[in-house]
Write a protein that holds these residues in place. Structure first.
Motif, PDB file in Angstrom:
ATOM      1  N   UNK A  17      60.499  56.440  77.592  1.00 57.62           N
ATOM      2  CA  UNK A  17      61.195  55.106  77.863  1.00 57.62           C
ATOM      3  C   UNK A  17      62.424  55.379  78.885  1.00 57.62           C
ATOM      4  N   UNK A  18      62.658  54.480  79.778  1.00 57.11           N
ATOM      5  CA  UNK A  18      63.704  54.712  80.763  1.00 57.11           C
ATOM      6  C   UNK A  18      65.159  54.573  80.341  1.00 57.11           C
ATOM      7  N   UNK A  19      65.527  55.259  79.094  1.00 54.60           N
ATOM      8  CA  UNK A  19      66.867  54.918  78.491  1.00 54.60           C
ATOM      9  C   UNK A  19      67.952  55.385  79.513  1.00 54.60           C
ATOM     10  N   UNK A  20      67.870  56.761  80.058  1.00 55.68           N
ATOM     11  CA  UNK A  20      68.800  57.113  80.985  1.00 55.68           C
ATOM     12  C   UNK A  20      69.107  56.234  82.194  1.00 55.68           C
ATOM     13  N   UNK A  21      68.107  55.744  82.566  1.00 53.67           N
ATOM     14  CA  UNK A  21      68.211  54.545  83.724  1.00 53.67           C
ATOM     15  C   UNK A  21      68.858  53.514  83.503  1.00 53.67           C
ATOM     16  N   UNK A  22      68.536  53.041  82.135  1.00 57.87           N
ATOM     17  CA  UNK A  22      69.450  51.850  81.652  1.00 57.87           C
ATOM     18  C   UNK A  22      70.641  52.035  81.357  1.00 57.87           C
ATOM     19  N   UNK A  57      67.274  44.511  78.727  1.00 58.10           N
ATOM     20  CA  UNK A  57      66.559  45.744  78.555  1.00 58.10           C
ATOM     21  C   UNK A  57      65.794  45.835  80.176  1.00 58.10           C
ATOM     22  N   UNK A  58      65.953  47.255  80.931  1.00 60.90           N
ATOM     23  CA  UNK A  58      65.392  47.331  81.853  1.00 60.90           C
ATOM     24  C   UNK A  58      63.963  47.405  82.132  1.00 60.90           C
ATOM     25  N   UNK A  59      63.303  47.419  80.931  1.00 68.73           N
ATOM     26  CA  UNK A  59      61.865  47.516  81.267  1.00 68.73           C
ATOM     27  C   UNK A  59      61.091  46.966  79.906  1.00 68.73           C
ATOM     28  N   UNK A  60      61.287  45.566  79.822  1.00 66.18           N
ATOM     29  CA  UNK A  60      60.978  44.908  78.778  1.00 66.18           C
ATOM     30  C   UNK A  60      59.454  45.251  78.352  1.00 66.18           C
ATOM     31  N   UNK A  61      58.774  45.608  78.971  1.00 67.60           N
ATOM     32  CA  UNK A  61      57.187  45.500  78.662  1.00 67.60           C
ATOM     33  C   UNK A  61      56.999  46.860  78.030  1.00 67.60           C
ATOM     34  N   UNK A  62      57.957  47.709  77.733  1.00 72.42           N
ATOM     35  CA  UNK A  62      57.934  48.985  77.049  1.00 72.42           C
ATOM     36  C   UNK A  62      56.837  49.108  76.170  1.00 72.42           C
TER      37      UNK A  62
END
Length: 961
Positions: free
Chosen positions: A548-553, A568-573
């Motif tokens: 998941x793009x946690x660090x980008x978030x 959330x930056x990628x809600x389709x995760x």
């Protein structure tokens, strides 16, 4: 797995790598009940440790010994295996019956604990104990720096030329965050006051007005030059938040979870006080428990600036106001655009520094709170159980540190989110019972080699009286697919039987002896216990990892409040891993820490007992060079990496960014030399990953562990492997209304030298099934249905012959005499339904209790084959009797009853009892019952819709051939 050291952070290859102090990870321990016999013995008669537990709300600590004992027996009889003792604030609008509140940690309270421990032990039940009371825990006894702290901003947008007048009081007031439970004794202090042009391009453009704060001026007059400006107030608040719903003795300001000494002092105070009077906790409880870290945005401690500088290599204080957003309840951001605009270069710098700040905060929470708590539990020789998430915590790594990591599922808005009725692609929450954090928690447990993964299940703060056993099953089954292996129901209220209806209710789905379905509750608990006995004695299979793009978030929008992120930056995760589990693959979440610490073996990324040959990066733009180095090894040895939407193009953090960016670029060039194994994918425009993923699966050879010929959005599957190498598959249909039929084909290596069985968790029996030459089996799942298919060495047994949903010589049974036995009134009403209908469409829409449907029917001659009664659509629990003989109870899915042996030639008397929910009736109580109204008609919320109840049919009778 043996104990091993988990290094909770890996960063750069070149030596500027930051690491956390080691935490001990305890993996591979025998779960509750292990060793009591064969897997089938454990399944048929599961140990109490596999049974659901309950969060036992000790409402206001108004508890008495005899009632504690009575309620333990009540829970035991209902099939509950353990309790989490949880003192909590007494509920509003509730008659306390004159029962005195016991102070937390008082002698009297500890004596009540001892009564509970002793009686639970006699009953073979497990006890867990929450730390403190309410959330997050704290108390009036905390001193100065031991209380939670927060640093916040307020920004005034101004346009000059003008003289802006304000005061320190107004600046403090405007910065004070509107949190859920502000502490009345909070102490604010203005750290700095700065004026910057809007937009701002560098710190050189700011004017520091902090000197004005030392003059004790009643009015601050600030000259604003011509143009647009932003006035930044940086405010630190000590003791800013209060314990939410704390019980007497444990209320007050929250603890500073970023101060190790304060944490240890608090924990030792609790354990020392209890053990002095009750003896060693290890003789009484399995685990101590901490609820989710809803710290309301706590982000500071006395040495935060120094700790940051030591870890990140620069002073954050000049930049801090620009890293922060305006926050409110639970630390959620109320305005991402409250500050001045920024030039691209300045924004890039601030975002990198924001990541550094979030990383520092997460490190300190892990070391100073989590590490201290785990050490304390182990020193007491009890397990650490925790919901190790919330704003400020690593969503994956922190759960890895605990003996029993825990997630949660909510049903508060299940009617709005239509769980069981939709599976939305637009909103990842709609149709799902699990929260987004459960996949993190279960993945952490898998990576740490742990099989006991609990969840606060079916949390309900609104639709309290409309919960059904069928809905509980759907929710718990969905959580199992997300990786949960044990239920802790939220929750059971301590409520004396003489309390006025509906009793003492703090929270919960009305798990109460006054609930209509309580006598049938054990049916569900038996089911759940058998499923848990399977899941806790095997490893859930996954050969795909998802980053998941946690660090980008953290870089762009900061940490979020898991499990309920405001954005959330990628809600389709979660849609991605769902699609995999709906088409025969299995996946875990991983982190950069895990990837960098993993080994590579012939195209597999290996960490502990887990290994993956495919990795999906979800919109990952920023990455540590160390992670990319490991990915290069992985891809070069034959592994596959799929980058959704974008490639990594830059590094994380501020220090050494130019060098780290160059390393990222260099590693990316090397990875792109493998275009067939390092692949850029475009996500589906409509987020329909269910349609998108099979094409990816086929194109890139993502071999499923089971082929589902006709996938369905509601049907999901997990594969499990036991220590002896045998396997089983858990299929779930999460639809309330639709059944699904398909053929599933198992690979040769699964079926080789093994026999296939269906193990039925309803009754504990097993049935032999036979696969076709291609390993196929026709799978039929009714609504809310599930199926466990086991492959082991057992050869002989009864053949699987499920009751069909239709058959020969079918006849519809219309015309029913109906008797309505009201459970909350001393009343009975009789009527006749010529045609069955949902009770909400009749004059009995506000009924609650038992509806008895009776009719006679004639059979000329007994059929040669079994006869099936299909009740059609039923809302509630259905109990069938034919000619006075029991024909079984059905509480979910297709309501099919075998009438064999009860049917007779001539006239037959049929009786169907349906147990309804209570919500429709509760809503009618209006002002005469404020408790009922609180949970059915809260101000500011739409009225709860009238719920379906009873037997709508059509009821059919047919021969089973």
């Amino acid at each position: 797995m043996n104990r091993r050291t988990f290094i909770a952070k890996s960063a750069m290859l070149t030596g500027s790598m930051a690491v956390f102090p080691s935490l001990r990870i305890y993996g591979g321990e025998h779960p509750a009940g292990a060793g009591q016999g064969t897997p089938y013995d454990m399944f048929r008669n599961p140990d109490a440790g596999y049974r659901p537990f309950v969060r036992w709300w000790w409402n206001g600590n108004r508890v008495q010994p005899n009632e504690l004992i009575r309620e333990l027996h009540l829970l035991k009889e209902a099939g509950i295996g353990g309790v989490e003792i949880n003192p909590v604030k007494f509920p509003e609008y509730t008659d306390d019956l004159g029962i005195e509140s016991l102070q937390w940690l008082s002698d009297e309270w500890i004596d009540a604990l001892k009564v509970t421990f002793d009686e639970a032990g006699k009953l073979g039940m497990t006890s867990d104990l929450i730390v403190g009371s309410g959330w997050p825990f704290g108390g009036e006894f905390l001193k100065d720096g031991e209380r939670g702290q927060i640093v916040v901003i307020d920004v005034k947008k101004l346009e000059g030329p003008m003289v802006y007048e304000t005061s320190v009081f107004n600046l403090l007031k405007d910065a004070d965050p509107r949190i859920s439970e502000p502490y009345s004794g909070r102490i604010p202090r203005l750290l700095s006051l700065r004026l910057v042009p809007d937009p701002v391009g560098s710190l050189e453009e700011e004017t520091d007005l902090s000197d004005m704060l030392g003059d004790n001026r009643e009015v601050l007059r600030i000259n604003i030059p011509k143009g647009k400006y932003a006035l930044y107030s940086l405010v630190k608040i000590d003791a800013f938040g209060g314990v939410i719903n704390g019980a007497p003795g444990a209320n007050g300001p929250t603890l500073n979870h970023l101060d190790r000494d304060a944490v240890m002092k608090y924990l030792n105070r609790m354990s020392d006080t209890i053990e002095r009077r009750a003896g060693a906790l290890s003789g009484h409880i399995r685990a101590l428990f901490t609820d989710s870290m809803e710290l309301e945005g706590a982000n500071w401690t006395g040495d935060m600036a120094e700790a940051f500088a030591e870890r990140r290599g620069y002073d954050v204080m000049p930049f801090l106001p620009y890293l922060l957003f305006k926050t409110e309840s639970m630390g959620n951001v109320s305005d991402y655009n409250c500050g001045a605009g920024m030039s691209p270069e300045f924004r890039e710098m601030i975002e990198r520094m924001r990541f550094d700040m979030e990383m520092t905060k997460a490190e300190l929470f892990l070391e100073r709170f989590t590490g201290t708590y785990v050490e304390w539990c182990h020193r007491l020789h009890v397990k650490s159980r925790a919901q190790a998430y919330g704003r400020g915590f690593f969503p994956l790594e922190t759960s890895m540190a605990h003996d029993i990591p825990e997630g949660e599922s909510w049903t508060t808005n299940y009617l709005q989110h239509r769980i069981g009725e939709e599976m939305s692609n637009e909103d990842y929450r709609r149709g799902r019972a699990y929260t987004m954090v459960n996949k993190y928690v279960s993945s952490a447990a898998h990576l740490a080699g742990k099989r006991l993964i609990s969840a606060e299940e079916m949390t309900n703060t609104y639709r309290v009286f409309n919960m059904t056993l069928e809905f509980l099953k759907i929710g718990c089954d969905m959580n199992a697919i997300a990786g949960i292996t044990h239920s802790v129901f939220h929750g059971f209220n301590y409520s004396p039987p003489e309390a006025p209806f509906p009793g003492w209710i703090r929270y919960g789905a009305y798990y109460n002896e006054k609930n209509n379905w309580w006598p049938y509750f054990r049916l569900f608990n038996d089911y759940r216990a058998r499923v848990s006995s399977m899941l806790q004695n095997a490893d859930m299979y996954a050969d795909i990892a998802i980053l998941p793009p946690v660090n980008d978030m953290w870089t762009t929008i900061g940490m979020q409040n898991e499990p309920f992120p405001s954005t959330i930056n990628a809600p389709y995760m979660s849609l991605l891993w769902e699609a995999m589990h709906k088409t025969g693959n299995g996946a875990d979440y991983v982190s950069e820490t895990v990837i960098a610490a993993a080994t590579v073996e012939k195209g597999w990324l290996c960490y502990g007992r887990r290994k993956y040959n495919r990795l999906f990066l979800i919109e990952t733009e920023r990455m540590y060079p160390a992670t990319l180095a490991r990915l290069y090894d992985f891809v070069a040895s034959g592994g596959h990496v799929f980058c959704i939407e974008k490639y990594p193009v830059k590094s994380l953090g501020w220090k050494d960014r130019e060098r780290n960016d160059r390393e990222v670029t260099a590693w990316m060039e090397k990875l792109r030399a493998f275009p067939d194994r390092f692949v850029l994918l475009t996500k589906p425009e409509d987020n329909d990953f269910m349609a998108w993923y099979p094409a990816i699966q086929q194109k890139y050879g993502l071999t499923p562990f089971v082929v589902i010929e006709n996938p369905d959005p509601y049907v999901m599957v997990n594969r499990y492997i036991r220590d002896d190498g045998s396997e089983f598959f858990f299929f779930v249909n999460a639809s309330l209304n639709r059944e699904h039929q398909t053929t599933v084909r198992f690979p040769k290596q699964t079926a080789a030298r093994r026999h296939a069985w269906i193990w039925d968790p309803e009754d504990g029996r097993r049935y032999r099934i036979h696969l076709d030459k291609r390993g196929g089996f026709p799978l039929r799942l009714g609504p809310a249905d599930s199926r466990i298919i086991v492959f082991d060495g057992t050869e002989q047994g009864e053949t699987w012959r499920p009751l069909p949903v239709s058959g020969a010589d079918s006849r519809t049974l219309d015309g029913w005499d109906v008797e309505l036995l009201h459970s909350c009134k001393d009343s009975t009403e009789k009527t006749h339904f010529f045609v069955l209908d949902d009770l909400k469409n009749t004059p009995y829409a506000d009924f609650t209790g038992t509806v008895v449907y009776t009719r006679k029917f004639h059979i000329a001659t007994l059929p040669a084959h079994a006869t099936v009664l299909n009740l059609g659509k039923v809302w509630g629990v259905a109990e069938v009797r034919l000619n006075g003989e029991d024909c079984g109870t059905s509480w979910y899915g297709n309501r099919l009853h075998d009438l064999s042996g009860k049917l007779k030639a001539g006239e037959n008397d049929l009786e169907v009892k349906v147990i309804t929910t209570m919500g429709n009736y509760i809503q009618t109580l209006k002002d005469e019952n404020l408790i009922a109204q609180k949970w059915t008609a809260r101000p500011g919320r739409a009225p709860q819709p009238v719920q379906s109840m009873g037997m709508a049919g059509p009821v059919t009778l047919y021969a089973c051939q």
